[in-house]
Design a protein around this motif. Structure first.
Motif, PDB file in Angstrom:
ATOM      1  N   THR A  10       0.812  -1.206   0.000  1.00  0.00           N
ATOM      2  CA  THR A  10       0.000   0.000   0.000  1.00  0.00           C
ATOM      3  C   THR A  10       0.852   1.265   0.000  1.00  0.00           C
ATOM      4  N   VAL A  11       2.175   1.121   0.104  1.00  0.00           N
ATOM      5  CA  VAL A  11       3.063   2.272   0.194  1.00  0.00           C
ATOM      6  C   VAL A  11       3.653   2.567  -1.170  1.00  0.00           C
ATOM      7  N   ASP A  12       3.785   3.828  -1.523  1.00  0.00           N
ATOM      8  CA  ASP A  12       4.395   4.238  -2.783  1.00  0.00           C
ATOM      9  C   ASP A  12       5.867   3.864  -2.770  1.00  0.00           C
ATOM     10  N   THR A  13       6.261   2.877  -3.615  1.00  0.00           N
ATOM     11  CA  THR A  13       7.633   2.384  -3.592  1.00  0.00           C
ATOM     12  C   THR A  13       8.617   3.402  -4.128  1.00  0.00           C
ATOM     13  N   ALA A  14       8.145   4.399  -4.874  1.00  0.00           N
ATOM     14  CA  ALA A  14       9.047   5.447  -5.333  1.00  0.00           C
ATOM     15  C   ALA A  14       9.537   6.281  -4.157  1.00  0.00           C
ATOM     16  N   VAL A  15       8.734   6.332  -3.068  1.00  0.00           N
ATOM     17  CA  VAL A  15       9.098   7.080  -1.867  1.00  0.00           C
ATOM     18  C   VAL A  15       9.808   6.175  -0.872  1.00  0.00           C
ATOM     19  N   GLU A  16       9.357   4.940  -0.755  1.00  0.00           N
ATOM     20  CA  GLU A  16       9.907   4.003   0.216  1.00  0.00           C
ATOM     21  C   GLU A  16      10.524   2.801  -0.508  1.00  0.00           C
ATOM     22  N   PRO A  17      11.762   2.913  -0.965  1.00  0.00           N
ATOM     23  CA  PRO A  17      12.374   1.796  -1.701  1.00  0.00           C
ATOM     24  C   PRO A  17      12.759   0.651  -0.781  1.00  0.00           C
ATOM     25  N   ALA A  18      12.930  -0.504  -1.383  1.00  0.00           N
ATOM     26  CA  ALA A  18      13.532  -1.618  -0.655  1.00  0.00           C
ATOM     27  C   ALA A  18      14.990  -1.279  -0.395  1.00  0.00           C
ATOM     28  N   VAL A  19      15.483  -1.598   0.783  1.00  0.00           N
ATOM     29  CA  VAL A  19      16.851  -1.243   1.181  1.00  0.00           C
ATOM     30  C   VAL A  19      17.635  -2.507   1.475  1.00  0.00           C
ATOM     31  N   VAL A  20      18.812  -2.617   0.865  1.00  0.00           N
ATOM     32  CA  VAL A  20      19.697  -3.759   1.103  1.00  0.00           C
ATOM     33  C   VAL A  20      21.046  -3.228   1.545  1.00  0.00           C
ATOM     34  N   ASP A  21      21.496  -3.638   2.714  1.00  0.00           N
ATOM     35  CA  ASP A  21      22.806  -3.268   3.251  1.00  0.00           C
ATOM     36  C   ASP A  21      23.770  -4.418   2.976  1.00  0.00           C
ATOM     37  N   LEU A  22      24.707  -4.215   2.064  1.00  0.00           N
ATOM     38  CA  LEU A  22      25.612  -5.311   1.681  1.00  0.00           C
ATOM     39  C   LEU A  22      26.686  -5.609   2.715  1.00  0.00           C
ATOM     40  N   SER A  23      26.720  -4.839   3.784  1.00  0.00           N
ATOM     41  CA  SER A  23      27.590  -5.240   4.895  1.00  0.00           C
ATOM     42  C   SER A  23      26.935  -6.327   5.737  1.00  0.00           C
ATOM     43  N   LEU A  24      25.632  -6.537   5.512  1.00  0.00           N
ATOM     44  CA  LEU A  24      24.880  -7.547   6.252  1.00  0.00           C
ATOM     45  C   LEU A  24      24.317  -8.640   5.350  1.00  0.00           C
ATOM     46  N   THR A  25      24.128  -8.320   4.076  1.00  0.00           N
ATOM     47  CA  THR A  25      23.508  -9.244   3.126  1.00  0.00           C
ATOM     48  C   THR A  25      24.460  -9.490   1.967  1.00  0.00           C
ATOM     49  N   GLY A  26      24.523 -10.726   1.478  1.00  0.00           N
ATOM     50  CA  GLY A  26      25.424 -11.059   0.377  1.00  0.00           C
ATOM     51  C   GLY A  26      24.905 -10.580  -0.966  1.00  0.00           C
TER      52      GLY A  26
END
Length: 243
Positions: A10-26
């Motif tokens: 229900t959230v506008d993804t242009a405002v709230e993107p998915a976030v991936v931190d590569l120091s924690l995720t491969g």
């Protein structure tokens, strides 16, 4: 994959993107998430933090997603790209956008060797400079470089356009086929079968469109055009003894 967070539907993804931190995720996990069949529906915008020069980030994308990488990347970032928009907020290692088919790849900093190698389509923008062999064996991609390019750029370029807003190194366009090259600065030397050609109204219009698409402020009349002399296309009987 706790470090990967996607927005609620229900959230506008242009405002709230998915976030991936590569120091924690491969990187493998990131790419797997970006390859999901419904990725564009679940999260059309992505932020990748702490890339720390890792290799093969955001490769093989085939959906209309916007991926912003906040830092420097290693080898082959955004290779084989289709449809996606990938922005690197830093420098890129060897082979950025290698074999890309469509979409847009933008490097805010500099790029290492073989940027856009063998790429078939889409737009690659390097806002800084590119090293040797930029656009090697390009097959239809458009490449716009805000700074300089190194030696043997567009080597064996078959189709597409390379625009260089700075200077070009040795052997520009060596063994060129039908790719078009535009350079605003100096050219250290031209490669085999590459010659300077006239700039006509259609070329100025083409340049204006490419510069506008790249978001680079330069005037088309500042550029010179280079292309193939087509002397390497055919067998010459006078050279038969060399074979």
């Amino acid at each position: 994959m706790a470090a990967l967070s996607t927005s609620d539907s229900t959230v506008d993804t242009a405002v709230e993107p998915a976030v991936v931190d590569l120091s924690l995720t491969g990187v493998r996990e990131l790419n797997a998430a970006l390859h999901a069949p419904d990725v564009a529906d679940k999260a059309s915008a992505w932020r990748v933090t702490s890339p720390a020069g890792r290799h093969s980030i955001a490769v093989g994308l085939d959906a209309e997603v916007d991926v912003r990488i906040e830092g420097h990347v290693g080898y082959y970032c955004a290779g084989m790209n289709q449809l996606a928009t990938v922005t690197v907020e830093g420098n890129a290692g060897v082979g950025v956008a290698e074999n890309m088919m469509s979409g847009t790849v933008r490097v805010r900093g500099n790029a290492s060797q073989s940027a856009g190698a063998t790429a078939h389509g889409g737009l690659l923008v390097i806002e800084g400079s590119a090293s040797a062999r930029c656009g090697i064996s390009m097959k239809g991609v458009d490449i716009v470089v805000g700074g300089d390019v190194g030696h043997m750029s567009a080597f064996m370029g078959q189709a597409g356009r390379l625009v260089v807003c700075g200077d070009a190194g040795d052997a520009l366009g060596d063994s060129l086929y039908e790719a078009r090259i535009y350079v605003a600065g100096s050219v250290q030397s031209l490669g085999a079968d590459c010659v300077e050609k006239e700039v006509g109204p259609e070329h100025l219009a083409e340049l204006a469109g490419l510069l506008d698409a790249a978001g680079i402020d330069a005037h088309p009349t500042a550029f010179r055009r280079y292309g193939s002399a087509r002397r390497l296309y055919n067998f010459h009987v006078d050279n038969a003894s060399a074979y």
